[in-house]
Design a protein around this motif. Structure first.
Motif, PDB file in Angstrom:
ATOM      1  N   ILE A   1       0.723  -0.886  -0.282  1.00 18.29           N
ATOM      2  CA  ILE A   1      -0.391   0.757  -0.369  1.00 18.29           C
ATOM      3  C   ILE A   1       1.133   1.053   0.650  1.00 18.29           C
ATOM      4  CG2 ILE A   1      -2.209  -1.061   0.872  1.00 18.29           C
ATOM      5  CD1 ILE A   1      -1.378   0.560   4.380  1.00 18.29           C
ATOM      6  N   GLN A   2       2.560   1.244   0.143  1.00 18.90           N
ATOM      7  CA  GLN A   2       2.808   2.339  -0.071  1.00 18.90           C
ATOM      8  C   GLN A   2       3.433   2.963  -1.102  1.00 18.90           C
ATOM      9  OE1 GLN A   2       3.585   3.799   3.090  1.00 18.90           O
ATOM     10  NE2 GLN A   2       3.195   2.308   4.366  1.00 18.90           N
ATOM     11  N   PRO A   3       2.762   3.975  -1.930  1.00 15.14           N
ATOM     12  CA  PRO A   3       3.569   5.079  -2.633  1.00 15.14           C
ATOM     13  C   PRO A   3       4.865   5.173  -3.049  1.00 15.14           C
ATOM     14  CG  PRO A   3       2.919   6.723  -1.013  1.00 15.14           C
ATOM     15  CD  PRO A   3       2.626   5.400  -0.476  1.00 15.14           C
ATOM     16  N   GLY A   4       5.603   5.009  -4.080  1.00 18.25           N
ATOM     17  CA  GLY A   4       6.598   4.906  -4.842  1.00 18.25           C
ATOM     18  C   GLY A   4       7.646   6.240  -3.339  1.00 18.25           C
ATOM     19  N   GLU A   5       6.934   7.328  -3.514  1.00 18.65           N
ATOM     20  CA  GLU A   5       7.741   7.881  -2.907  1.00 18.65           C
ATOM     21  C   GLU A   5       7.852   7.107  -1.535  1.00 18.65           C
ATOM     22  OE1 GLU A   5       3.986   9.685  -2.504  1.00 18.65           O
ATOM     23  OE2 GLU A   5       4.835   8.761  -4.279  1.00 18.65           O
ATOM     24  N   ASN A   6       7.544   6.616  -0.820  1.00 22.26           N
ATOM     25  CA  ASN A   6       7.440   6.398   0.411  1.00 22.26           C
ATOM     26  C   ASN A   6       8.816   4.985  -0.005  1.00 22.26           C
ATOM     27  OD1 ASN A   6       6.081   8.010   1.577  1.00 22.26           O
ATOM     28  ND2 ASN A   6       4.335   6.311   2.042  1.00 22.26           N
ATOM     29  N   TYR A   7       9.129   4.423  -0.797  1.00 24.66           N
ATOM     30  CA  TYR A   7       9.872   3.458  -0.854  1.00 24.66           C
ATOM     31  C   TYR A   7      11.374   3.466   0.149  1.00 24.66           C
ATOM     32  CZ  TYR A   7       7.426  -0.007  -3.486  1.00 24.66           C
ATOM     33  OH  TYR A   7       6.467  -0.705  -4.022  1.00 24.66           O
ATOM     34  N   GLY A   8      11.892   2.311   0.321  1.00 26.23           N
ATOM     35  CA  GLY A   8      13.526   2.714   1.217  1.00 26.23           C
ATOM     36  C   GLY A   8      13.070   4.292   3.095  1.00 26.23           C
ATOM     37  N   THR A   9      12.326   4.641   3.168  1.00 25.76           N
ATOM     38  CA  THR A   9      11.488   5.073   4.307  1.00 25.76           C
ATOM     39  C   THR A   9      12.030   4.644   5.012  1.00 25.76           C
ATOM     40  OG1 THR A   9       9.547   5.912   3.004  1.00 25.76           O
ATOM     41  CG2 THR A   9      11.700   7.333   2.582  1.00 25.76           C
ATOM     42  N   SER A  10      11.665   5.202   6.522  1.00 27.09           N
ATOM     43  CA  SER A  10      11.317   4.489   7.866  1.00 27.09           C
ATOM     44  C   SER A  10       9.633   4.404   7.905  1.00 27.09           C
ATOM     45  CB  SER A  10      11.532   5.287   9.477  1.00 27.09           C
ATOM     46  OG  SER A  10      12.902   5.602   9.016  1.00 27.09           O
ATOM     47  N   MET A  11       9.461   3.278   8.710  1.00 26.24           N
ATOM     48  CA  MET A  11       7.876   2.787   8.896  1.00 26.24           C
ATOM     49  C   MET A  11       7.990   3.791   9.903  1.00 26.24           C
ATOM     50  SD  MET A  11       5.343  -0.393   9.901  1.00 26.24           S
ATOM     51  CE  MET A  11       6.659  -1.368  10.890  1.00 26.24           C
ATOM     52  N   ASN A  12       6.047   4.417  10.099  1.00 24.54           N
ATOM     53  CA  ASN A  12       5.745   4.988  11.172  1.00 24.54           C
ATOM     54  C   ASN A  12       4.161   4.413  11.662  1.00 24.54           C
ATOM     55  OD1 ASN A  12       3.135   5.763   9.738  1.00 24.54           O
ATOM     56  ND2 ASN A  12       4.749   6.995   8.434  1.00 24.54           N
ATOM     57  N   TYR A  13       3.890   5.065  12.566  1.00 26.85           N
ATOM     58  CA  TYR A  13       3.219   4.404  13.459  1.00 26.85           C
ATOM     59  C   TYR A  13       1.117   4.342  13.082  1.00 26.85           C
ATOM     60  CZ  TYR A  13       0.161   1.748  16.707  1.00 26.85           C
ATOM     61  OH  TYR A  13      -0.711   0.993  17.924  1.00 26.85           O
ATOM     62  N   ALA A  14       1.672   5.583  11.739  1.00 27.27           N
ATOM     63  CA  ALA A  14       0.397   5.684  10.509  1.00 27.27           C
ATOM     64  C   ALA A  14       0.395   4.355   9.358  1.00 27.27           C
ATOM     65  CB  ALA A  14       0.111   6.784  10.203  1.00 27.27           C
ATOM     66  N   ASP A  15       1.459   3.754   9.471  1.00 27.72           N
ATOM     67  CA  ASP A  15       1.711   2.107   8.442  1.00 27.72           C
ATOM     68  C   ASP A  15       0.803   1.523  10.167  1.00 27.72           C
ATOM     69  OD1 ASP A  15       2.760   4.331   6.841  1.00 27.72           O
ATOM     70  OD2 ASP A  15       4.302   3.560   7.737  1.00 27.72           O
ATOM     71  N   ILE A  16       1.327   0.957  10.624  1.00 32.49           N
ATOM     72  CA  ILE A  16       1.118   0.314  11.724  1.00 32.49           C
ATOM     73  C   ILE A  16      -0.948  -0.153  11.889  1.00 32.49           C
ATOM     74  CG2 ILE A  16       1.157  -0.988  13.341  1.00 32.49           C
ATOM     75  CD1 ILE A  16       3.292  -1.335  12.509  1.00 32.49           C
ATOM     76  N   LEU A  17      -1.381   1.165  11.548  1.00 28.53           N
ATOM     77  CA  LEU A  17      -2.636   1.549  11.876  1.00 28.53           C
ATOM     78  C   LEU A  17      -3.086   1.136  10.798  1.00 28.53           C
ATOM     79  CD1 LEU A  17      -3.226   4.901  13.973  1.00 28.53           C
ATOM     80  CD2 LEU A  17      -3.168   2.345  15.106  1.00 28.53           C
TER      81      LEU A  17
END
Length: 230
Positions: free
Chosen positions: A148-164
């Motif tokens: 579900i991550q857009p291309g610009e998020n590739y390689g960046t840190s996971m955050n708690y919004a992702d967990i939700l």
């Protein structure tokens, strides 16, 4: 071993998505403790930057990979937007002993879902909606890949919004949910994915630190230790 049953039965699992189709990388993943191995054909892969050849070009490799992995499930991304295996090739993969296939829903020919021998791991992307989750829950999909991550998020840190978001998807679909390392997820963050109701992490080029066998083995071992500690 049946891929879907393995994910369902384990508290949390580690799947190695190889950055290139190479038996040495597969052996390294197995040595690191991978509980399933996934490879590609007919696609360009954003995270690794590699183009994977046709099914015909990978036929011998796939046979050798399945033999090498033994009881460890082997999966294949059999195509994408530009090319995909046909029904005859799907039947050949079933006879080889492939365990599962993995694709974005919009690229999957309907004949793939007719297989009684391959587990289906279908990916949803950035454009999923709550209606998508309802449809997935009611579908014949075996495993859901949360890409579900857009291309610009590739390689960046996971955050708690992702967990939700992962938690929402897992709860509403009631499918075994696999999180691929589009984000640069760290082994110590695996416990948050498990707490969110996800069943596996699929590690790939973003977190392997390189494409050498030693890189694959090191990363796989670190994530397997984290998964076993959940």
């Amino acid at each position: 071993m049946d891929y879907t049953e393995m994910l369902t039965d384990n508290r949390f699992s580690v799947i190695a998505a190889l950055p290139r189709n190479d038996l040495a990388l597969a052996e390294a993943a197995l040595e690191g403790g991978a509980q399933a191995v996934k490879v590609h054909c007919n696609v360009w892969h954003r995270a690794s930057g590699n183009t994977f050849g046709t099914f015909a070009e990978n036929r011998t490799f796939l046979r050798e990979l399945i033999a090498l992995c033994g009881d460890v499930p082997v999966g294949l991304v059999p195509g994408g937007e530009d090319a995909y295996i046909n029904e005859e090739e799907r039947l050949e993969l079933e006879e080889m002993g492939l365990s599962f296939f993995s694709s974005y829903a919009q690229y999957v020919p309907c004949h793939m879902m007719e297989s009684t021998r391959l587990s289906s791991m279908i990916a949803i992307g950035t454009d999923y909606t709550q209606n998508t989750l309802d449809a997935v829950r009611a579908s014949a999909i075996d495993v859901l890949e949360c890409s579900i991550q857009p291309g610009e998020n590739y390689g960046t840190s996971m955050n708690y919004a992702d967990i939700l978001r992962y938690s929402d998807i897992a709860a509403k679909t009631a499918k075994p949910c696999v999180v691929p390392t589009q984000r640069r997820i760290r082994p110590e963050e695996v416990r948050h994915l498990a707490a969110a109701g996800c069943k596996a992490i699929m590690i790939g080029a973003v977190v392997m630190g390189g494409a050498r066998p030693e890189d694959v083995k090191r990363a796989t071992a670190a994530f397997r230790a984290a998964a076993d500690a959940v």
